[in-house]
Design a protein around this motif. Sequence first.
Motif, mmCIF file in Angstrom:
data_model
loop_
_atom_site.group_PDB
_atom_site.id
_atom_site.type_symbol
_atom_site.label_atom_id
_atom_site.label_comp_id
_atom_site.label_asym_id
_atom_site.label_seq_id
_atom_site.Cartn_x
_atom_site.Cartn_y
_atom_site.Cartn_z
ATOM 1 N N UNK A 75 12.160 46.944 39.985
ATOM 2 C CA UNK A 75 11.915 46.170 38.770
ATOM 3 C C UNK A 75 11.602 44.716 39.093
ATOM 4 N N UNK A 76 12.313 44.137 40.041
ATOM 5 C CA UNK A 76 12.053 42.746 40.418
ATOM 6 C C UNK A 76 10.685 42.587 41.076
ATOM 7 N N UNK A 77 10.298 43.555 41.885
ATOM 8 C CA UNK A 77 8.958 43.514 42.488
ATOM 9 C C UNK A 77 7.873 43.635 41.417
ATOM 10 N N UNK A 78 8.144 44.479 40.405
ATOM 11 C CA UNK A 78 7.183 44.634 39.313
ATOM 12 C C UNK A 78 7.051 43.348 38.514
ATOM 13 N N UNK A 79 8.160 42.685 38.242
ATOM 14 C CA UNK A 79 8.118 41.407 37.519
ATOM 15 C C UNK A 79 7.406 40.343 38.335
ATOM 16 N N UNK A 80 7.646 40.333 39.646
ATOM 17 C CA UNK A 80 6.978 39.356 40.512
ATOM 18 C C UNK A 80 5.479 39.603 40.547
ATOM 19 N N UNK A 81 5.093 40.891 40.584
ATOM 20 C CA UNK A 81 3.668 41.233 40.588
ATOM 21 C C UNK A 81 3.004 40.821 39.280
ATOM 22 N N UNK A 82 3.776 40.876 38.171
ATOM 23 C CA UNK A 82 3.244 40.486 36.874
ATOM 24 C C UNK A 82 3.227 38.975 36.680
ATOM 25 N N UNK A 84 5.938 36.979 36.631
ATOM 26 C CA UNK A 84 7.144 36.473 35.988
ATOM 27 C C UNK A 84 8.155 36.015 37.040
ATOM 28 N N UNK A 85 8.877 34.947 36.703
ATOM 29 C CA UNK A 85 9.924 34.451 37.601
ATOM 30 C C UNK A 85 11.307 35.003 37.230
ATOM 31 N N UNK A 86 11.339 35.853 36.217
ATOM 32 C CA UNK A 86 12.620 36.437 35.791
ATOM 33 C C UNK A 86 13.079 37.480 36.805
ATOM 34 N N UNK A 87 14.361 37.667 36.882
ATOM 35 C CA UNK A 87 14.941 38.687 37.750
ATOM 36 C C UNK A 87 15.812 39.639 36.922
ATOM 37 N N UNK A 88 15.953 40.849 37.409
ATOM 38 C CA UNK A 88 16.712 41.875 36.707
ATOM 39 C C UNK A 88 17.817 42.389 37.604
ATOM 40 N N UNK A 89 18.997 42.478 37.058
ATOM 41 C CA UNK A 89 20.122 43.104 37.756
ATOM 42 C C UNK A 89 20.571 44.306 36.929
ATOM 43 N N UNK A 90 20.522 45.473 37.527
ATOM 44 C CA UNK A 90 20.921 46.681 36.812
ATOM 45 C C UNK A 90 22.437 46.719 36.690
ATOM 46 N N UNK A 91 22.913 46.925 35.472
ATOM 47 C CA UNK A 91 24.338 47.018 35.229
ATOM 48 C C UNK A 91 24.904 48.279 35.900
ATOM 49 N N UNK A 92 26.022 48.163 36.638
ATOM 50 C CA UNK A 92 26.583 49.347 37.307
ATOM 51 C C UNK A 92 26.912 50.480 36.354
ATOM 52 N N UNK A 93 27.416 50.152 35.160
ATOM 53 C CA UNK A 93 27.754 51.199 34.199
ATOM 54 C C UNK A 93 26.500 51.922 33.742
ATOM 55 N N UNK A 94 25.453 51.162 33.410
ATOM 56 C CA UNK A 94 24.203 51.777 32.964
ATOM 57 C C UNK A 94 23.588 52.630 34.070
ATOM 58 N N UNK A 95 23.625 52.118 35.302
ATOM 59 C CA UNK A 95 23.075 52.869 36.423
ATOM 60 C C UNK A 95 23.833 54.173 36.634
ATOM 61 N N UNK A 96 25.160 54.108 36.522
ATOM 62 C CA UNK A 96 25.973 55.313 36.710
ATOM 63 C C UNK A 96 25.725 56.322 35.601
#
Length: 228
Positions: A75-82, A84-96
């Motif tokens: 997701x961060x690579x996709x945002x960088x390619x687009x 955007x300077x935003x970063x994404x951190x996946x929530x552990x609960x959501x990932x699980x």
Amino acid sequence: MSGYYESILYGAMWTVALSLAALVVSVLLGMLGAAAKLSGNPLIKGVATLYTTLIRGVPDLVLMLLVFYGGTIGLNNLLEWAGSKATVDINPFAAAVLTIGFIYGAYMTETFRGAIMAIPHGQVEAAWAFGMGRFRTFMRITIPQMVRYALPGFTNNWLVLIKTTSLASLIGLKEMTYLAKQASAATREPFTFFLFAAALFLIFTSISLWVLKRLERRYSLGAVRLGA
């Protein structure tokens, strides 16, 4: 010591929440997957078959690490390619939730597919002959009988799903396995706290078995009387 036990009990609430949320995801995917595998469309059936084959062949831990770490990087690579300077951190609960739900959706797919195939097709044809539409036939004829045939496999999947939630401790989710590990590291008494966590898992699975056995008896009542 009591503070550590309270902490693990707090983590148990996250374990229950994770289990139930992942169950909802897995049931939805299982229903969709079963419908896809029973459809007459070769493409849809092929996608569903690929899904169940791949998921059941890859270890749960590997998939969880891929979603949590690989998903964040992707997701961060996709945002960088687009741009955007935003970063994404996946929530552990959501990932699980997504990973466990996605994994057990494959198992639920086979459970529901087998249950639907066990229903005599003549009953569906009889419902159509009485003027019932496909949706009403599915809700009134297929679903009630599918539940009866699916409950044994569903029970097994649910019990394994509950235990699989312990893998979420490896991605930083503070469920009871994670907190039991923290308590054992602080006190150097791993046997005490891991045994406590194991007892909580046993309580959860025992309650689940009791509830699901009652459901199985309820949905099998008509079949038992017919057999008698």
